[in-house]
Design an enzyme around this catalytic site. Structure first.
Site, mmCIF file in Angstrom:
data_model
loop_
_atom_site.group_PDB
_atom_site.id
_atom_site.type_symbol
_atom_site.label_atom_id
_atom_site.label_comp_id
_atom_site.label_asym_id
_atom_site.label_seq_id
_atom_site.Cartn_x
_atom_site.Cartn_y
_atom_site.Cartn_z
ATOM 1 N N ASP A 103 5.994 0.448 25.694
ATOM 2 C CA ASP A 103 6.202 -0.434 26.847
ATOM 3 C C ASP A 103 6.817 0.295 28.043
ATOM 4 O OD1 ASP A 103 5.999 -2.885 28.110
ATOM 5 O OD2 ASP A 103 8.026 -3.491 27.560
ATOM 6 N N ASN B 163 4.830 1.211 30.945
ATOM 7 C CA ASN B 163 3.857 1.991 31.736
ATOM 8 C C ASN B 163 3.744 1.474 33.171
ATOM 9 O OD1 ASN B 163 3.280 3.262 29.361
ATOM 10 N ND2 ASN B 163 1.272 2.311 29.058
ATOM 11 N N TRP C 29 6.795 2.268 35.269
ATOM 12 C CA TRP C 29 6.824 3.716 35.516
ATOM 13 C C TRP C 29 5.955 4.037 36.736
ATOM 14 C CZ3 TRP C 29 3.288 7.659 35.876
ATOM 15 C CH2 TRP C 29 3.761 8.967 35.731
ATOM 16 N N ASN D 291 -2.176 -9.478 25.620
ATOM 17 C CA ASN D 291 -2.428 -8.629 26.788
ATOM 18 C C ASN D 291 -3.750 -8.946 27.501
ATOM 19 O OD1 ASN D 291 -0.746 -5.747 25.334
ATOM 20 N ND2 ASN D 291 0.040 -7.185 26.851
ATOM 21 N N SER E 290 7.939 -9.116 20.880
ATOM 22 C CA SER E 290 6.638 -9.388 21.525
ATOM 23 C C SER E 290 5.467 -9.455 20.528
ATOM 24 C CB SER E 290 6.350 -8.352 22.622
ATOM 25 O OG SER E 290 7.324 -8.407 23.627
#
Ligand code: IPE
Ligand code: IPE
Ligand code: MG
Length: 244
Positions: free
Chosen positions: A23, A25, A28, A71, A198
């Site tokens: 987790d 990304n 970032w 997702n 999650s």
């Protein structure tokens, strides 16, 4: 045999199975003014680095959460990029897994993926049969609840079709999960600052040690992994019993 490159003291206990929620990304990338998808590309590269390191320090199983059943809610462009990266990654894995001594398996509802990805997963599984030793499991279209439901459905089907007459036990149920044959994770790591599961390995994490860090996944280095393992070693695992 791969060269052991660990900086951990020789002979120190290494968790047999490490699970990681990949987790951070998107954040970032945002920090760098880049599109979220750029973060996913760097994150995918990092998986390879960390997986090879796990192999070298003597971890037997690494399970990573790469794409959850939830997702799909993301913008279609982002989902497309993630699927493209997974496609690229599986292609590379097919070419390198035997050479790298890395047995790859995919956990999740593969039928929900594109026919092309399904074919790559099938090919990966085929090659995996020929490889012994370190195993990397990629959770793809994976949800902990969906895992439990598909296991229950599968058992009910086997029972109805006379394929099993065994009474359902925790042990037997575990054999119906995507992670069949893989011991439960000893250490579950979540980079990215969130402190939640999650919908990751809900059944399998019953007694895992959790380690949370604010470091974002693309910045998560082998040194960060050493830190997590060092913390893990300080934990006192009691499994509901008492220390003697
Ligand atoms: C993890 O990074 C990758 C997937 C969930 C596919 P995120 O995309 O969740 O990154 P953040 O949490 O938004 O930073
Ligand atoms: C968990 O991360 C799923 C993966 C890393 C594949 P998310 O970014 O989807 O989780 P939430 O939304 O913060 O709970
Ligand atoms: Mg996230």
């Amino acid at each position: 045999m791969p060269v052991k490159q660990t900086k951990l003291p020789a002979g120190e206990y290494v968790p047999r199975h490490i699970a990681i929620i990949l987790d951070g990304n998107g954040r970032w990338a945002k920090k760098r003014g880049l599109p979220r998808t750029a973060g996913h590309a760097v994150g995918a590269e990092n998986f390879r680095k960390i997986a090879l390191y796990c192999r070298d320090i003597g971890v037997d199983y690494l399970t990573v959460y790469a794409f959850s059943t939830e997702n799909w809610k993301r913008p279609s462009d982002e989902v497309k990029t993630l699927m493209r990266l997974l496609n690229k990654y599986l292609h590379e894995a097919i070419d390198t897994m035997e050479r790298d001594g890395m047995k790859m398996r995919v956990f999740g509802d593969v039928e929900g993926l594109s026919p092309e990805l399904q074919a790559l997963v099938a090919r990966t599984n085929e090659i995996a049969k020929r490889i012994d030793g370190f195993q990397a499991n990629i959770c793809l279209n994976y949800g902990g609840r969906a895992d439990i439901v598909q296991a229950a459905q599968h058992y009910a089907r086997d029972l109805a079709e006379g394929k099993t007459d065994r009474e359902l036990t925790e042990e037997l149920f575990s054999d119906y999960l995507y992670s069949s044959g893989v011991p439960d994770p000893d250490l579950l790591i979540r980079p990215g600052g969130e402190q939640r599961i999650s919908n990751f390995l809900l059944w399998q994490c019953a007694y895992s040690e959790f380690y949370f860090t604010d470091v974002l996944w693309p910045d998560f280095t082998t040194e960060e992994l050493d830190k997590a393992i060092a913390v893990f070693r300080q934990r006192d695992r009691r499994y509901g019993g008492v220390k003697v």
